[in-house]
Design a protein around this motif. Structure first.
Motif, PDB file in Angstrom:
ATOM      1  N   GLU A 156       0.858  -1.177   0.000  1.00 41.78           N
ATOM      2  CA  GLU A 156       0.000   0.000   0.000  1.00 41.78           C
ATOM      3  C   GLU A 156       0.895   1.227   0.000  1.00 41.78           C
ATOM      4  O   GLU A 156       2.055   1.179   0.407  1.00 41.78           O
ATOM      5  CB  GLU A 156      -0.863   0.029   1.269  1.00 41.78           C
ATOM      6  CG  GLU A 156      -1.806  -1.130   1.434  1.00 41.78           C
ATOM      7  CD  GLU A 156      -2.506  -1.089   2.780  1.00 41.78           C
ATOM      8  OE1 GLU A 156      -2.218  -0.158   3.552  1.00 41.78           O
ATOM      9  OE2 GLU A 156      -3.301  -1.971   3.063  1.00 41.78           O
ATOM     10  N   ALA A 157       0.350   2.360  -0.424  1.00 39.96           N
ATOM     11  CA  ALA A 157       1.106   3.605  -0.343  1.00 39.96           C
ATOM     12  C   ALA A 157       1.471   3.866   1.117  1.00 39.96           C
ATOM     13  O   ALA A 157       0.634   3.735   2.015  1.00 39.96           O
ATOM     14  CB  ALA A 157       0.271   4.755  -0.896  1.00 39.96           C
ATOM     15  N   ASN A 158       2.722   4.240   1.355  1.00 38.12           N
ATOM     16  CA  ASN A 158       3.193   4.450   2.720  1.00 38.12           C
ATOM     17  C   ASN A 158       2.606   5.724   3.314  1.00 38.12           C
ATOM     18  O   ASN A 158       2.758   6.810   2.770  1.00 38.12           O
ATOM     19  CB  ASN A 158       4.728   4.528   2.721  1.00 38.12           C
ATOM     20  CG  ASN A 158       5.274   4.720   4.121  1.00 38.12           C
ATOM     21  OD1 ASN A 158       4.590   4.444   5.095  1.00 38.12           O
ATOM     22  ND2 ASN A 158       6.490   5.192   4.198  1.00 38.12           N
ATOM     23  N   THR A 159       1.934   5.594   4.429  1.00 31.88           N
ATOM     24  CA  THR A 159       1.328   6.748   5.102  1.00 31.88           C
ATOM     25  C   THR A 159       2.064   7.113   6.375  1.00 31.88           C
ATOM     26  O   THR A 159       1.587   7.897   7.172  1.00 31.88           O
ATOM     27  CB  THR A 159      -0.152   6.461   5.448  1.00 31.88           C
ATOM     28  OG1 THR A 159      -0.227   5.270   6.245  1.00 31.88           O
ATOM     29  CG2 THR A 159      -0.965   6.279   4.182  1.00 31.88           C
ATOM     30  N   GLY A 160       3.235   6.533   6.581  1.00 29.13           N
ATOM     31  CA  GLY A 160       4.019   6.894   7.752  1.00 29.13           C
ATOM     32  C   GLY A 160       3.729   6.025   8.954  1.00 29.13           C
ATOM     33  O   GLY A 160       3.609   6.522  10.076  1.00 29.13           O
ATOM     34  N   ALA A 161       3.611   4.728   8.754  1.00 28.16           N
ATOM     35  CA  ALA A 161       3.274   3.825   9.855  1.00 28.16           C
ATOM     36  C   ALA A 161       4.417   3.731  10.866  1.00 28.16           C
ATOM     37  O   ALA A 161       5.586   3.846  10.527  1.00 28.16           O
ATOM     38  CB  ALA A 161       2.937   2.443   9.303  1.00 28.16           C
ATOM     39  N   LEU A 162       4.036   3.488  12.117  1.00 20.47           N
ATOM     40  CA  LEU A 162       4.991   3.330  13.212  1.00 20.47           C
ATOM     41  C   LEU A 162       4.832   1.928  13.778  1.00 20.47           C
ATOM     42  O   LEU A 162       3.745   1.512  14.145  1.00 20.47           O
ATOM     43  CB  LEU A 162       4.720   4.372  14.311  1.00 20.47           C
ATOM     44  CG  LEU A 162       5.624   4.324  15.544  1.00 20.47           C
ATOM     45  CD1 LEU A 162       7.050   4.710  15.189  1.00 20.47           C
ATOM     46  CD2 LEU A 162       5.081   5.265  16.620  1.00 20.47           C
ATOM     47  N   TYR A 163       5.930   1.175  13.845  1.00 15.99           N
ATOM     48  CA  TYR A 163       5.892  -0.205  14.301  1.00 15.99           C
ATOM     49  C   TYR A 163       6.764  -0.378  15.537  1.00 15.99           C
ATOM     50  O   TYR A 163       7.785   0.290  15.694  1.00 15.99           O
ATOM     51  CB  TYR A 163       6.376  -1.145  13.195  1.00 15.99           C
ATOM     52  CG  TYR A 163       5.617  -1.006  11.913  1.00 15.99           C
ATOM     53  CD1 TYR A 163       4.278  -1.371  11.840  1.00 15.99           C
ATOM     54  CD2 TYR A 163       6.227  -0.486  10.774  1.00 15.99           C
ATOM     55  CE1 TYR A 163       3.571  -1.237  10.659  1.00 15.99           C
ATOM     56  CE2 TYR A 163       5.516  -0.351   9.595  1.00 15.99           C
ATOM     57  CZ  TYR A 163       4.194  -0.721   9.541  1.00 15.99           C
ATOM     58  OH  TYR A 163       3.490  -0.583   8.384  1.00 15.99           O
ATOM     59  N   SER A 164       6.350  -1.298  16.409  1.00 18.45           N
ATOM     60  CA  SER A 164       7.084  -1.561  17.634  1.00 18.45           C
ATOM     61  C   SER A 164       7.381  -3.045  17.743  1.00 18.45           C
ATOM     62  O   SER A 164       6.558  -3.884  17.371  1.00 18.45           O
ATOM     63  CB  SER A 164       6.258  -1.098  18.847  1.00 18.45           C
ATOM     64  OG  SER A 164       6.950  -1.376  20.040  1.00 18.45           O
ATOM     65  N   ARG A 165       8.585  -3.336  18.248  1.00 22.34           N
ATOM     66  CA  ARG A 165       8.960  -4.734  18.409  1.00 22.34           C
ATOM     67  C   ARG A 165      10.042  -4.867  19.473  1.00 22.34           C
ATOM     68  O   ARG A 165      10.895  -3.982  19.620  1.00 22.34           O
ATOM     69  CB  ARG A 165       9.480  -5.296  17.091  1.00 22.34           C
ATOM     70  CG  ARG A 165       9.779  -6.786  17.154  1.00 22.34           C
ATOM     71  CD  ARG A 165      10.255  -7.301  15.831  1.00 22.34           C
ATOM     72  NE  ARG A 165      10.560  -8.722  15.895  1.00 22.34           N
ATOM     73  CZ  ARG A 165      11.065  -9.423  14.896  1.00 22.34           C
ATOM     74  NH1 ARG A 165      11.314  -8.849  13.751  1.00 22.34           N
ATOM     75  NH2 ARG A 165      11.318 -10.700  15.033  1.00 22.34           N
ATOM     76  N   LYS A 166       9.999  -5.958  20.225  1.00 21.76           N
ATOM     77  CA  LYS A 166      11.064  -6.286  21.167  1.00 21.76           C
ATOM     78  C   LYS A 166      12.244  -6.824  20.369  1.00 21.76           C
ATOM     79  O   LYS A 166      12.074  -7.646  19.473  1.00 21.76           O
ATOM     80  CB  LYS A 166      10.594  -7.338  22.174  1.00 21.76           C
ATOM     81  CG  LYS A 166       9.406  -6.920  23.025  1.00 21.76           C
ATOM     82  CD  LYS A 166       9.807  -5.946  24.095  1.00 21.76           C
ATOM     83  CE  LYS A 166       8.604  -5.627  24.996  1.00 21.76           C
ATOM     84  NZ  LYS A 166       8.917  -4.561  25.965  1.00 21.76           N
ATOM     85  N   PHE A 167      13.434  -6.373  20.716  1.00 20.56           N
ATOM     86  CA  PHE A 167      14.612  -6.726  19.953  1.00 20.56           C
ATOM     87  C   PHE A 167      15.771  -6.942  20.913  1.00 20.56           C
ATOM     88  O   PHE A 167      15.899  -6.236  21.912  1.00 20.56           O
ATOM     89  CB  PHE A 167      14.933  -5.580  18.978  1.00 20.56           C
ATOM     90  CG  PHE A 167      15.868  -5.941  17.875  1.00 20.56           C
ATOM     91  CD1 PHE A 167      17.156  -5.456  17.849  1.00 20.56           C
ATOM     92  CD2 PHE A 167      15.461  -6.768  16.839  1.00 20.56           C
ATOM     93  CE1 PHE A 167      18.019  -5.775  16.817  1.00 20.56           C
ATOM     94  CE2 PHE A 167      16.305  -7.094  15.803  1.00 20.56           C
ATOM     95  CZ  PHE A 167      17.596  -6.593  15.799  1.00 20.56           C
ATOM     96  N   THR A 168      16.624  -7.926  20.637  1.00 22.65           N
ATOM     97  CA  THR A 168      17.741  -8.223  21.524  1.00 22.65           C
ATOM     98  C   THR A 168      19.036  -7.674  20.946  1.00 22.65           C
ATOM     99  O   THR A 168      19.415  -7.988  19.810  1.00 22.65           O
ATOM    100  CB  THR A 168      17.891  -9.744  21.739  1.00 22.65           C
ATOM    101  OG1 THR A 168      16.678 -10.248  22.303  1.00 22.65           O
ATOM    102  CG2 THR A 168      19.042 -10.035  22.692  1.00 22.65           C
ATOM    103  N   ILE A 169      19.710  -6.836  21.716  1.00 19.77           N
ATOM    104  CA  ILE A 169      20.990  -6.243  21.330  1.00 19.77           C
ATOM    105  C   ILE A 169      22.023  -6.606  22.382  1.00 19.77           C
ATOM    106  O   ILE A 169      21.870  -6.258  23.563  1.00 19.77           O
ATOM    107  CB  ILE A 169      20.896  -4.704  21.213  1.00 19.77           C
ATOM    108  CG1 ILE A 169      19.921  -4.304  20.101  1.00 19.77           C
ATOM    109  CG2 ILE A 169      22.270  -4.091  20.954  1.00 19.77           C
ATOM    110  CD1 ILE A 169      20.406  -4.627  18.707  1.00 19.77           C
ATOM    111  N   ASP A 170      23.060  -7.315  21.962  1.00 17.59           N
ATOM    112  CA  ASP A 170      24.140  -7.717  22.877  1.00 17.59           C
ATOM    113  C   ASP A 170      23.598  -8.398  24.134  1.00 17.59           C
ATOM    114  O   ASP A 170      24.043  -8.115  25.254  1.00 17.59           O
ATOM    115  CB  ASP A 170      24.988  -6.491  23.266  1.00 17.59           C
ATOM    116  CG  ASP A 170      25.701  -5.883  22.057  1.00 17.59           C
ATOM    117  OD1 ASP A 170      26.012  -6.636  21.112  1.00 17.59           O
ATOM    118  OD2 ASP A 170      25.936  -4.659  22.050  1.00 17.59           O
TER     119      ASP A 170
END
Length: 203
Positions: A17-31
């Motif tokens: 779809e045309a990008n309308t500026g969605a904001l996504y959240s996710r848990k992520f593991t760093i080090d």
């Protein structure tokens, strides 16, 4: 959008779809440490006619105010998308003149070498000029490269935030937008898949 989807889901869907500026959240593991990551997929930025000035939506300006890191994306098959990067970076520096904010320059469509309009040398030179890291990737064919690029940026952001001892950048008074869960991204993926399925059945 293709790069964000690749990073968050490891999947590639060719039509969106045309990008309308969605904001996504996710848990992520760093080090070894789990962090809550928010990714703002901002609308397209373009140059004004015959100038080096950009046309920026207010939504993009709001995102710039609260962002802890930036991913600049252009297509190696579209020189105009490359030209946008420098004035966009200058626009960000006007908003954050003294902030040390990590940035990543991503050259997408690395699988379309025959249609290349921007050389790897030009990408490396621009990344050096902006003080960022350069990756040439293919959202279609290179999931590992996309993930590695985003992970490096996340590590740099985590390091800088940690060194600030949790202090917020001075002069920023905008509230960080609330992030939806992954349902919207899943919905967009489902619609894209459904659309592709319909197209396949009509051939």
């Amino acid at each position: 959008t293709a790069l964000v989807v690749r990073f968050l889901t490891k999947r590639f869907i060719g039509d969106y779809e045309a990008n309308t500026g969605a904001l996504y959240s996710r848990k992520f593991t760093i080090d070894g440490e789990q962090i809550s990551l928010q990714v703002q997929d901002t609308p397209f930025v373009s140059l004004e006619d015959d100038t080096d000035s950009i046309c920026c939506q207010e939504q993009i300006n709001r995102s710039i105010y609260w962002a802890d890191g930036f991913v600049f994306v252009y297509s190696i098959t579209d020189y105009e998308s490359y030209r946008v990067i420098r004035p966009l970076h200058q626009h960000i520096r006007k908003i954050h003149p003294n902030a040390n904010i990590p940035l990543l320059l991503m050259a997408n469509k690395g699988d379309l070498l025959r249609a290349r309009q921007v050389s790897s040398k030009e990408g490396l030179q621009l990344a050096s000029e902006l003080g960022g890291t350069y990756y040439e990737v293919s959202a279609r064919e290179n999931c590992e490269g996309v993930h590695e690029a985003f992970q490096q940026l996340c590590q740099e952001v985590s390091r800088i935030i940690g060194s600030c001892n949790g202090e917020k950048r001075r002069g920023l008074h905008l509230v960080r937008p609330k992030s939806p869960n992954m349902q919207d991204l899943k919905r967009r993926l489902k619609q894209a898949l459904t659309s592709k399925g319909k197209s396949a059945t009509t051939l």
